[in-house]
Structures are given as C-alpha cells and as structure tokens.
Design a protein around this motif. Sequence first.
Motif: not given
Length: 322
Positions: A227-236
């Motif tokens: 996926g391409a997740f919004p950066s505010h979700q802090n996936i890394p």
Amino acid sequence: MRFSALTTLVARQQRSKAVAAVQSVRFSHGLVVPYAHVAVTPFANGVPSEQVRELHPVEKKWDFWTSSDAFLGAKPSIGGLTQVPFGEVWVLENGSVLKEGSHFLLPFSKVRAVKNVHPISFGVVSPALKSADGVSVNAYAVVYIKVTDFAKSALYVDPESNNFDSERAAAKIVKRTLEQNVSSLQVGNAGTLSDASAASLAEKIESALKAKESEYGISVEGVEIRGAFPSHQNIPDKLRALDPPLLLEHQAGHNLAPDYWASVLTPAFFQKYKYGNRKEVVTPATVSLEWSIPSPPDYHHFNELPRQTGDPADVKKIAAAH
C-alpha cells in the motif's frame, strides 16, 4: 503462511540448536531467563495499527527488513571441525562456500555472510513522498527472492555505497523504484491505492530487479505492494518496532546484573554459610497476604518479598490483626 517464511523459520530453529551445541557461552551471564512477553499486535491493511514499543535511535536508520540471515550482527565462529546447519550456506571471506554438513577448517577462517538456501523476503518502505493528488505517503513493498549464486551475492560490492552483499543492493533498487513512481500514484485522502496502480508498481520493481539477477546472483520470486500509507500513520516505525529491541553486547537479559545467577550457580564449597544468630533470613515471614507484584510474577520477581498495600489510616489496625 508462505512456504518460504515457514522454511526460513525452520532453518533458523535448526541453526540456533546447532550453534548452541558447538559453541561455548561467551559471557558469565549467558544463562537466559526463561521469560518472553509477546504482545498481540492488531494489523490493518497488512501493517500494524499501533507501535508496540519505542525505537532506539540506531533503529530509525534502518530502511528495510529481511528474513535473511545475511545481516546478522554476530557471524558464526570457525575452528577445526565446523557444522553448517540445515538450510544455510556460509560464505567465507576468501570466497569459499560451505554448504550444509561438517567441514574441517583452519581457525583463522572468517565467515563473510550466512546465506539461506530457501527463498527469503524483504520489505522496503519509501520515505514520505507526495503522491499525484498531493498526499504525503509511505509506499510499502515486499519482495521475495532466492539466492542462486551464494559467493557472488555475499561478495558483491555496491559501487555507490561500497557496502557488501547483493541483498542490500536489491533493497536499494526497490527503494529507488518506489521513490521514482510515488509521484504518479493516486491515493486519495485515505491513502487507498487501487489494484491497477499496485500491480503496475509491482511490475516495475520486478522488472528492475530481474535486470540485475545475473549480477546479484539472485532470482526474483515475486513482488507485493502492501500500500501507500499516509505519512502521519508512521508505518516505518511501526514495522521496525515489531523486531525485538537492540541489546548491548555485554548487556544481561532483562536488565539483570552480570552476576545475578552467581549465588544460584556457584558450587556449595565456594560459599560461606552462617549459623545460629548470624544466619541471614532469606525469606522472612510476611505480615500481609497482599502482594504488589502480579501473579505469576514477571521477569525475575520470583524471590521478591510481598509488600503490604492499603489505606495508611488502617496501618495500625492491620498490624494489630497480625
């Protein structure tokens, strides 16, 4: 569970048993406390929905995860008769390849990398980038490869970074491909990536890796775009936090002192015993049945005394009752 993940897990278990059998404990605190706390982490859309722990500053520099053993911090030691575990191939610094089984080697031989016989997976998360519709996202791809030429893969040197190992170079290609294509993706405010866009991006990554197969000594088994997740979700950070935290080289497990087990493991003829009035009470009688630690106790609280808890105003009444 994919077959590759299962075989990798079996290989790691076999290796841990073999290393424990042929290598001695390095430090005095090598005895591990038989305790493990594994939290249940909820997932949403293939990624953790919460961050399970805080990250060490060093961990934030990681740009990909892998199921491979090629990047283990501690390499296997070699001296005389050496056993290579099932599912692994050891590549020495001189280019020699040791496959599963017993080998007699000179003590000064060193292992450059541990390679896996079975397919491995690695995941790459792009830095925060703007999509075609102006949303800052982290694109996340998981790649499945198999090492076909162990020596070529382990001894490959990236001309840009001067780092060893083609698996690292493959992850670098995936990251670069993600960075080049995120700007053309339509994700919307919710960060939803269409199946067509995901398939197109996966095809571009697979094509870029296949062009390097012979040079890297690998074969590409497949590519998935999570996926391409919004950066505010802090996936890394959420993905990195799933790994166990880093421990210092000489740090005892669970923050125990290096000599924590000395009183238990020291033979009796090295101890001084006190008798009569000089004897120290190890477990004195408690004045209350109320415990301030959980039951069963966690970590190394098995020998801690219970502490009385209650309203300070009732202290005299509680004492009188005993």
